[in-house]
Design an enzyme around this catalytic site. Structure first.
Site, PDB file in Angstrom:
ATOM      1  N   HIS A 242     122.560   5.594  58.248  1.00 54.10           N
ATOM      2  CA  HIS A 242     123.691   6.441  57.872  1.00 54.10           C
ATOM      3  C   HIS A 242     124.988   5.658  58.009  1.00 54.10           C
ATOM      4  O   HIS A 242     125.078   4.711  58.794  1.00 54.10           O
ATOM      5  CB  HIS A 242     123.727   7.696  58.755  1.00 54.10           C
ATOM      6  CG  HIS A 242     122.691   8.699  58.357  1.00 54.10           C
ATOM      7  ND1 HIS A 242     122.967   9.800  57.579  1.00 54.10           N
ATOM      8  CD2 HIS A 242     121.362   8.727  58.586  1.00 54.10           C
ATOM      9  CE1 HIS A 242     121.854  10.464  57.364  1.00 54.10           C
ATOM     10  NE2 HIS A 242     120.859   9.844  57.965  1.00 54.10           N
TER      11      HIS A 242
ATOM     12  N   ASN B 168     111.354   8.701  64.739  1.00 54.19           N
ATOM     13  CA  ASN B 168     112.277   7.813  64.038  1.00 54.19           C
ATOM     14  C   ASN B 168     113.710   8.274  64.263  1.00 54.19           C
ATOM     15  O   ASN B 168     114.021   9.452  64.125  1.00 54.19           O
ATOM     16  CB  ASN B 168     111.964   7.777  62.533  1.00 54.19           C
ATOM     17  CG  ASN B 168     110.573   7.212  62.260  1.00 54.19           C
ATOM     18  OD1 ASN B 168     109.704   7.910  61.763  1.00 54.19           O
ATOM     19  ND2 ASN B 168     110.363   5.968  62.615  1.00 54.19           N
TER      20      ASN B 168
ATOM     21  N   ASP C 127     103.933   7.119  55.843  1.00 51.26           N
ATOM     22  CA  ASP C 127     103.974   6.187  54.710  1.00 51.26           C
ATOM     23  C   ASP C 127     103.372   4.829  55.074  1.00 51.26           C
ATOM     24  O   ASP C 127     103.390   3.909  54.264  1.00 51.26           O
ATOM     25  CB  ASP C 127     105.418   6.002  54.224  1.00 51.26           C
ATOM     26  CG  ASP C 127     106.308   5.333  55.276  1.00 51.26           C
ATOM     27  OD1 ASP C 127     105.953   5.371  56.474  1.00 51.26           O
ATOM     28  OD2 ASP C 127     107.354   4.787  54.894  1.00 51.26           O
ATOM     29  N   GLY C 128     102.868   4.707  56.315  1.00 54.15           N
ATOM     30  CA  GLY C 128     102.309   3.420  56.734  1.00 54.15           C
ATOM     31  C   GLY C 128     103.360   2.453  57.247  1.00 54.15           C
ATOM     32  O   GLY C 128     103.035   1.338  57.638  1.00 54.15           O
TER      33      GLY C 128
ATOM     34  N   HIS D 204     106.740   3.896  58.809  1.00 49.20           N
ATOM     35  CA  HIS D 204     107.589   4.539  59.817  1.00 49.20           C
ATOM     36  C   HIS D 204     106.880   4.849  61.128  1.00 49.20           C
ATOM     37  O   HIS D 204     107.546   5.089  62.134  1.00 49.20           O
ATOM     38  CB  HIS D 204     108.156   5.862  59.258  1.00 49.20           C
ATOM     39  CG  HIS D 204     109.342   5.671  58.364  1.00 49.20           C
ATOM     40  ND1 HIS D 204     109.229   5.251  57.072  1.00 49.20           N
ATOM     41  CD2 HIS D 204     110.662   5.848  58.595  1.00 49.20           C
ATOM     42  CE1 HIS D 204     110.437   5.185  56.530  1.00 49.20           C
ATOM     43  NE2 HIS D 204     111.320   5.534  57.428  1.00 49.20           N
TER      44      HIS D 204
ATOM     45  N   ASP E 235     110.760  11.362  53.105  1.00 51.13           N
ATOM     46  CA  ASP E 235     112.060  10.750  53.390  1.00 51.13           C
ATOM     47  C   ASP E 235     112.346   9.649  52.356  1.00 51.13           C
ATOM     48  O   ASP E 235     112.970   8.640  52.661  1.00 51.13           O
ATOM     49  CB  ASP E 235     112.112  10.186  54.821  1.00 51.13           C
ATOM     50  CG  ASP E 235     113.533   9.894  55.290  1.00 51.13           C
ATOM     51  OD1 ASP E 235     114.497  10.355  54.643  1.00 51.13           O
ATOM     52  OD2 ASP E 235     113.675   9.188  56.309  1.00 51.13           O
TER      53      ASP E 235
ATOM     54  N   ALA F 116     115.516   2.166  55.844  1.00 52.24           N
ATOM     55  CA  ALA F 116     116.440   3.063  55.132  1.00 52.24           C
ATOM     56  C   ALA F 116     115.653   4.021  54.255  1.00 52.24           C
ATOM     57  O   ALA F 116     115.649   3.920  53.038  1.00 52.24           O
ATOM     58  CB  ALA F 116     117.428   2.244  54.310  1.00 52.24           C
TER      59      ALA F 116
HETATM   60 ZN   LIG Z   1     116.263  11.142  55.622  1.00 51.36          ZN
END
Ligand SMILES: [Zn+2]
Length: 385
Positions: A134, A212, A241-242, A244, A267, A302
């Site tokens: 962010h 996370n 997703d493998g 995170h 995400d 990200a």
């Molecule tokens: Zn997000």
């Protein structure tokens, strides 16, 4: 229309063999065995699951929701629909006060137009210590006036707001978010265990990508992770997703929470479904290498480049359950639980009165067809492209 397949998952039950009767946009009946009338479409060995509900996604196909551009948002929705996401919550990221108001209004139009099922604000009320990808210069403490302005601009379309509960004013903000009819989520947070518990007591019911961008577990200060994990009121998002999350944590969380409290999310950012290269996440530059999105020049992850069918397959493969048990457990996590967490009506399961939103998977769990509101987004009888 009458569909038959070797396996039809209602969301909470397996039908083997199964059938599904659809009228217009709606499911009118579902059952096991021989259907009540002749099938219009026999899907053979396919596995039919409810359409995926992604409650945390920033973009895909080169388009991004925070861009504040309806065409980019439609591009992202289209990409994810082809991969089985029939219900999309558009996630924004930290932005300046004026940009945030503009972006919320764009997503409100798209929600009213039926493209999105609502929006999710991830930021700006997040911890600078857990800012992740962010814009740290725009992070700020929750302010009741800004919150009211943002909700007014959304015309009731904000479904979820992620807040770091340790910030000054955050607990009050959580009450206001819940009073406004949205879900308060705990995330991007350096909260202690006690602070996270206070947030839940004030009405927070979702953990934004558990683990996370969150203070990690310490044996003398278990932090937000344990507070969120142990409370039955909380649905925890996981990004399978493998990249995170280690698969052992996925298995452990699914075991600890039981069947009803995990929501798998992508995400995803703009690069989902696209080649490696340079992209944007909000105002920040992101470089995607081998499918992993990181802030340019840094190691910070990200967002992902995943689609819901990918996180579904990964979860099934790493669940350590027999195949059909894994398919059923995962379908809850990709459809039933996220829909319930955000109280989204008529989506998340295949039962009489639900929308006919479904994904046809082959025996390898590759996506062969997607139906939304009774219409094929892509038909299982199409030649593969
Ligand atoms: Zn997000």
């Amino acid at each position: 229309m009458m569909l038959t397949a070797a396996t039809v998952v209602s969301g909470t039950e397996l039908h083997q063999p199964g059938w599904l009767e659809i009228d217009g946009p709606d499911v009118i009946a579902i059952g096991t065995g021989i259907p009540t009338r002749r099938a219009d479409l026999e899907l053979g060995n396919a596995v039919v699951v409810p359409g995926f509900v992604d409650i945390h996604v920033h973009g895909g196909g080169g388009g991004a929701f925070p861009a504040g551009d309806p065409d980019q948002a439609r591009t992202a929705v289209r990409l994810h629909r082809r991969h089985g996401t029939t219900t999309t919550i558009g996630s924004l990221v930290t932005a300046s006060p004026t940009d945030l108001l503009d972006q919320v209004a764009v997503l409100a139009d798209l929600t009213e137009g039926g493209v999105l099922a609502g929006s999710h604000l991830e930021g700006p009320w997040l911890s600078p210590r857990q800012g992740g990808a962010h814009d740290l210069t725009q992070l700020r403490d929750p302010d009741p006036v800004e919150l009211a302005d943002v909700f007014a601009a959304s015309r009731g379309t904000i479904r979820m707001v992620t807040v770091a509960p340790e910030l000054p004013g955050a607990l009050d903000a959580i009450s206001r978010i819940v009073d406004a009819g949205a879900v308060a989520a705990v995330g991007h947070t350096d909260a202690t265990y006690e602070q996270a518990r206070s947030a839940i007591d004030r009405g927070a019911t979702v953990a934004t990508h558990l683990f996370n961008a969150m203070r990690p577990v310490h044996h003398r200060e278990p932090g937000p992770v344990l507070a969120l994990l142990e409370d039955q009121r909380v649905t925890v998002e996981l990004i399978t997703d493998g990249v995170h999350l280690h698969p052992a944590l996925y298995r452990d969380v699914a075991h600890v929470t039981g069947p009803d409290r995990v929501a798998l999310v992508t995400d995803a950012m703009a690069a989902a479904g696209m080649a490696d290269g340079a992209y944007r996440l909000g105002t920040l530059d992101v470089t995607v290498t081998d499918g992993v999105a990181r802030l340019t020049g840094a190691t910070t992850i990200a967002g992902s480049t995943a689609t819901m069918d990918q996180v579904f397959r990964y979860a099934v493969r790493h669940s350590a359950l027999p195949f059909l048990d894994a398919v059923l457990a995962t379908a809850r996590q990709t459809s039933v639980n996220p829909a319930a967490a955000l109280a989204l009506p008529r989506v998340g399961s295949l039962k009489p009165g639900s929308f006919a939103d479904l994904v046809v998977l082959d025996e390898e769990l590759a996506t062969r067809g997607v139906m939304r509101r009774g219409t094929w987004i892509h038909s299982p009888t199409e030649r593969s492209r």
